[in-house]
Motif scaffolding. Structure first.
Motif, PDB file in Angstrom:
ATOM      1  N   ILE A  87      99.958 -19.850  72.375  1.00 21.20           N
ATOM      2  CA  ILE A  87     100.130 -20.975  73.484  1.00 21.20           C
ATOM      3  C   ILE A  87     100.305 -20.256  74.880  1.00 21.20           C
ATOM      4  N   PHE A  88      99.553 -20.501  75.867  1.00 28.01           N
ATOM      5  CA  PHE A  88      99.566 -19.563  77.277  1.00 28.01           C
ATOM      6  C   PHE A  88     100.387 -20.638  78.030  1.00 28.01           C
ATOM      7  N   GLN A  89     101.147 -19.883  78.876  1.00 29.42           N
ATOM      8  CA  GLN A  89     102.023 -20.541  79.890  1.00 29.42           C
ATOM      9  C   GLN A  89     101.160 -20.633  81.137  1.00 29.42           C
ATOM     10  N   LEU A  90     100.813 -21.563  81.647  1.00 30.74           N
ATOM     11  CA  LEU A  90      99.839 -21.454  82.619  1.00 30.74           C
ATOM     12  C   LEU A  90     100.491 -22.577  83.918  1.00 30.74           C
ATOM     13  N   SER A  91     100.543 -21.943  85.036  1.00 31.02           N
ATOM     14  CA  SER A  91     100.838 -22.899  86.268  1.00 31.02           C
ATOM     15  C   SER A  91     100.110 -24.070  86.487  1.00 31.02           C
ATOM     16  N   SER A  92     100.752 -25.266  86.897  1.00 31.49           N
ATOM     17  CA  SER A  92     100.141 -26.391  87.120  1.00 31.49           C
ATOM     18  C   SER A  92      99.078 -26.019  88.549  1.00 31.49           C
ATOM     19  N   PHE A  93      97.590 -26.461  88.089  1.00 29.38           N
ATOM     20  CA  PHE A  93      96.811 -26.196  89.298  1.00 29.38           C
ATOM     21  C   PHE A  93      96.898 -27.266  90.317  1.00 29.38           C
ATOM     22  N   VAL A  94      97.049 -28.615  89.923  1.00 21.09           N
ATOM     23  CA  VAL A  94      97.088 -29.818  90.640  1.00 21.09           C
ATOM     24  C   VAL A  94      98.380 -29.737  91.582  1.00 21.09           C
ATOM     25  N   HIS A  95      99.462 -29.203  90.763  1.00 17.60           N
ATOM     26  CA  HIS A  95     100.866 -29.149  91.572  1.00 17.60           C
ATOM     27  C   HIS A  95     100.682 -27.964  92.661  1.00 17.60           C
ATOM     28  N   THR A  96     100.049 -27.123  92.409  1.00 15.49           N
ATOM     29  CA  THR A  96      99.991 -26.166  93.588  1.00 15.49           C
ATOM     30  C   THR A  96      98.941 -26.668  94.681  1.00 15.49           C
ATOM     31  N   LEU A  97      97.828 -27.300  94.423  1.00 15.75           N
ATOM     32  CA  LEU A  97      97.183 -27.850  95.472  1.00 15.75           C
ATOM     33  C   LEU A  97      97.879 -29.034  96.456  1.00 15.75           C
ATOM     34  N   ASN A  98      98.778 -29.636  95.724  1.00 13.93           N
ATOM     35  CA  ASN A  98      99.530 -30.543  96.402  1.00 13.93           C
ATOM     36  C   ASN A  98     100.703 -29.959  97.436  1.00 13.93           C
ATOM     37  N   LEU A  99     101.240 -28.667  96.802  1.00 12.69           N
ATOM     38  CA  LEU A  99     102.115 -28.015  97.549  1.00 12.69           C
ATOM     39  C   LEU A  99     101.424 -27.520  98.851  1.00 12.69           C
ATOM     40  N   LEU A 100     100.253 -26.999  98.698  1.00  9.92           N
ATOM     41  CA  LEU A 100      99.596 -26.515  99.740  1.00  9.92           C
ATOM     42  C   LEU A 100      98.986 -27.472 100.895  1.00  9.92           C
ATOM     43  N   LEU A 149      89.341 -25.939 100.673  1.00  9.94           N
ATOM     44  CA  LEU A 149      90.459 -26.883  99.938  1.00  9.94           C
ATOM     45  C   LEU A 149      90.035 -28.090  99.804  1.00  9.94           C
ATOM     46  N   TYR A 150      89.271 -28.867 100.509  1.00 13.88           N
ATOM     47  CA  TYR A 150      88.711 -30.305 100.489  1.00 13.88           C
ATOM     48  C   TYR A 150      87.659 -30.139  99.129  1.00 13.88           C
ATOM     49  N   THR A 151      86.706 -29.111  99.249  1.00 12.17           N
ATOM     50  CA  THR A 151      85.664 -28.945  97.909  1.00 12.17           C
ATOM     51  C   THR A 151      86.577 -28.714  96.635  1.00 12.17           C
ATOM     52  N   VAL A 152      87.666 -28.029  96.657  1.00 10.38           N
ATOM     53  CA  VAL A 152      88.473 -27.593  95.247  1.00 10.38           C
ATOM     54  C   VAL A 152      89.145 -28.834  94.626  1.00 10.38           C
ATOM     55  N   ILE A 153      89.848 -29.832  95.907  1.00 11.22           N
ATOM     56  CA  ILE A 153      90.451 -30.956  95.258  1.00 11.22           C
ATOM     57  C   ILE A 153      89.399 -31.789  94.561  1.00 11.22           C
ATOM     58  N   LYS A 154      88.261 -32.182  95.177  1.00 13.82           N
ATOM     59  CA  LYS A 154      87.127 -33.097  94.949  1.00 13.82           C
ATOM     60  C   LYS A 154      86.693 -32.345  93.217  1.00 13.82           C
ATOM     61  N   LEU A 155      86.668 -31.002  92.966  1.00  6.93           N
ATOM     62  CA  LEU A 155      86.361 -30.505  91.923  1.00  6.93           C
ATOM     63  C   LEU A 155      87.384 -30.599  90.671  1.00  6.93           C
ATOM     64  N   ALA A 156      88.637 -30.732  91.226  1.00  9.29           N
ATOM     65  CA  ALA A 156      89.801 -30.771  90.328  1.00  9.29           C
ATOM     66  C   ALA A 156      89.495 -32.143  89.390  1.00  9.29           C
ATOM     67  N   ASP A 157      88.788 -33.023  89.834  1.00 10.40           N
ATOM     68  CA  ASP A 157      88.711 -34.330  89.087  1.00 10.40           C
ATOM     69  C   ASP A 157      87.738 -34.075  88.081  1.00 10.40           C
ATOM     70  N   PHE A 208      87.556 -20.955  77.294  1.00  7.28           N
ATOM     71  CA  PHE A 208      86.851 -22.016  78.357  1.00  7.28           C
ATOM     72  C   PHE A 208      86.845 -23.370  77.659  1.00  7.28           C
ATOM     73  N   ASN A 209      87.636 -23.349  76.662  1.00  2.13           N
ATOM     74  CA  ASN A 209      87.960 -24.994  76.205  1.00  2.13           C
ATOM     75  C   ASN A 209      89.082 -25.387  76.807  1.00  2.13           C
ATOM     76  N   ILE A 210      89.872 -24.633  77.757  1.00  2.00           N
ATOM     77  CA  ILE A 210      90.924 -25.039  78.255  1.00  2.00           C
ATOM     78  C   ILE A 210      90.740 -25.857  79.695  1.00  2.00           C
ATOM     79  N   VAL A 211      91.091 -27.064  79.929  1.00  2.00           N
ATOM     80  CA  VAL A 211      90.792 -27.838  80.839  1.00  2.00           C
ATOM     81  C   VAL A 211      91.767 -27.665  81.896  1.00  2.00           C
ATOM     82  N   ALA A 212      91.247 -26.964  83.032  1.00  2.00           N
ATOM     83  CA  ALA A 212      92.424 -26.461  84.053  1.00  2.00           C
ATOM     84  C   ALA A 212      92.795 -27.376  85.107  1.00  2.00           C
ATOM     85  N   ASN A 213      92.647 -28.584  84.939  1.00  2.00           N
ATOM     86  CA  ASN A 213      93.139 -29.526  86.059  1.00  2.00           C
ATOM     87  C   ASN A 213      94.384 -29.405  86.264  1.00  2.00           C
ATOM     88  N   SER A 214      95.353 -29.779  85.305  1.00  2.00           N
ATOM     89  CA  SER A 214      96.556 -29.715  85.357  1.00  2.00           C
ATOM     90  C   SER A 214      97.438 -29.295  84.039  1.00  2.00           C
TER      91      SER A 214
END
Length: 308
Positions: free
Chosen positions: A22-35, A143-151, A289-295
């Motif tokens: 198990i890898f402990q990875l920080s939430s990507f979506v939460h980081t975007l929301n913070l920014l 940032l706009y591009t990344v948020i759309k890619l996060a879907d 690369f099977n990890i889905v990195a959205n959240s």
């Protein structure tokens, strides 16, 4: 859970110790929301967005002005909401800025033909107002591009690393750009979220490793960083109980791949699933690369028989 509570953190630590896959990875979506939250709460951006909202509001409420804009095919939103709460609000705010920037010349031309209210007329005739809008659109576009890619359901950790690198560099350059009037007003609000991004992602060996193994991104890492990544890979394989010969072969595969990675441009999931040149590294790389990195807060890393 992404909660920072002491109990959850303690449980996470125990879980990772017991299950090294198990890898402990920080939430990507939460980081975007913070920014996004920090950006939209900035007083200068907030003021600019309010001016934009005030100007567009005239066209959304006036059928006469709407008809004037019909030839330009500018779609004015009926409900312009720029409440600085989350990324969805950020998308709306960016859309308003980008739309207005695109039709700057049309708006200025209409101003000479139509009687606007005094404040709105001042905004249209203010060169600095338009420059700030152009600068903000240029600054916030990554940032706009990344948020759309996060879907996307195929967002990889390497995508996260690459685009957050782009965001971080773009915003850092923007606030230091002497020709950018609004940049100087953003520095304090950007420092903390950018630092968090760098700390969580850009210095994280998991994301660095994924980016190296993804040939689409020809990111150049220093020898020091490569040594750190190799050390991380070795440590993780040891925690997973891999034998010493297997670890040595895997590290040898990694070194060979880093020398030849520029020769391949395929998507990493395709490359690593069918690649046999790096037979010991492939199962581990493919599982990354099977990890889905959205959240993500914890990711269970699949282990194939070939790597056991």
């Amino acid at each position: 859970s992404d909660s920072g509570s002491r109990n959850v953190s303690s449980l996470t630590d125990k879980l990772i110790q017991k299950f090294p896959n198990i890898f402990q990875l920080s939430s990507f979506v939460h980081t975007l929301n913070l920014l996004c939250n920090n950006l939209l709460k900035n007083q200068y951006i907030d003021k600019t967005l309010k001016d934009v909202s005030y100007l567009l509001d005239s066209f959304s409420k006036s059928s006469r002005l709407k008809s004037k804009f019909k030839d330009a095919q500018l779609e004015i939103l009926d409900d312009i909401s720029i409440t600085p709460l989350a990324s969805s609000k950020f998308l709306r705010a960016y859309y308003c800025l980008a739309t207005l920037s695109e039709y700057e010349s049309t708006m200025i031309s209409l101003n000479s033909e139509t009687t606007l209210r005094e404040r709105q007329k001042e905004l249209v005739e203010d060169d600095l107002f338009w420059k700030d809008i152009r600068d903000l659109v240029r600054m916030l576009e990554p940032l706009y591009t990344v948020i759309k890619l996060a879907d996307s359901t195929i967002l990889t950790p390497s995508d996260v690393f690459f685009y957050l690198t782009k965001i971080s560099l773009n915003l850092s350059f923007s606030v230091k750009d002497k020709s950018s009037h609004c940049g100087s007003y953003l520095e304090n609000d950007l420092y903390k979220p950018l630092y968090i991004i760098i700390l969580k992602y850009l210095n994280d060996p998991i994301f660095q490793l994924c980016t190296i193994l993804d040939c689409r991104y020809q990111v150049e890492f220093s020898n020091k960083t490569l040594s750190k990544i190799k050390k991380f890979l070795k440590s993780h394989l040891e925690k997973r109980g891999a034998s010493r010969p297997l670890i040595e072969r895997c590290l040898s595969n990694f070194e060979l791949f880093t020398l030849n990675r520029k020769q391949n441009k395929n998507h990493p999931s395709v490359f690593w699933e069918h690649n046999f040149e790096y037979s010991t590294l492939s199962p581990f790389a493919f599982s990354l690369f099977n990890i889905v990195a959205n959240s993500m807060s914890c990711c269970l890393l699949y282990t194939s028989d070939a790597a056991d």
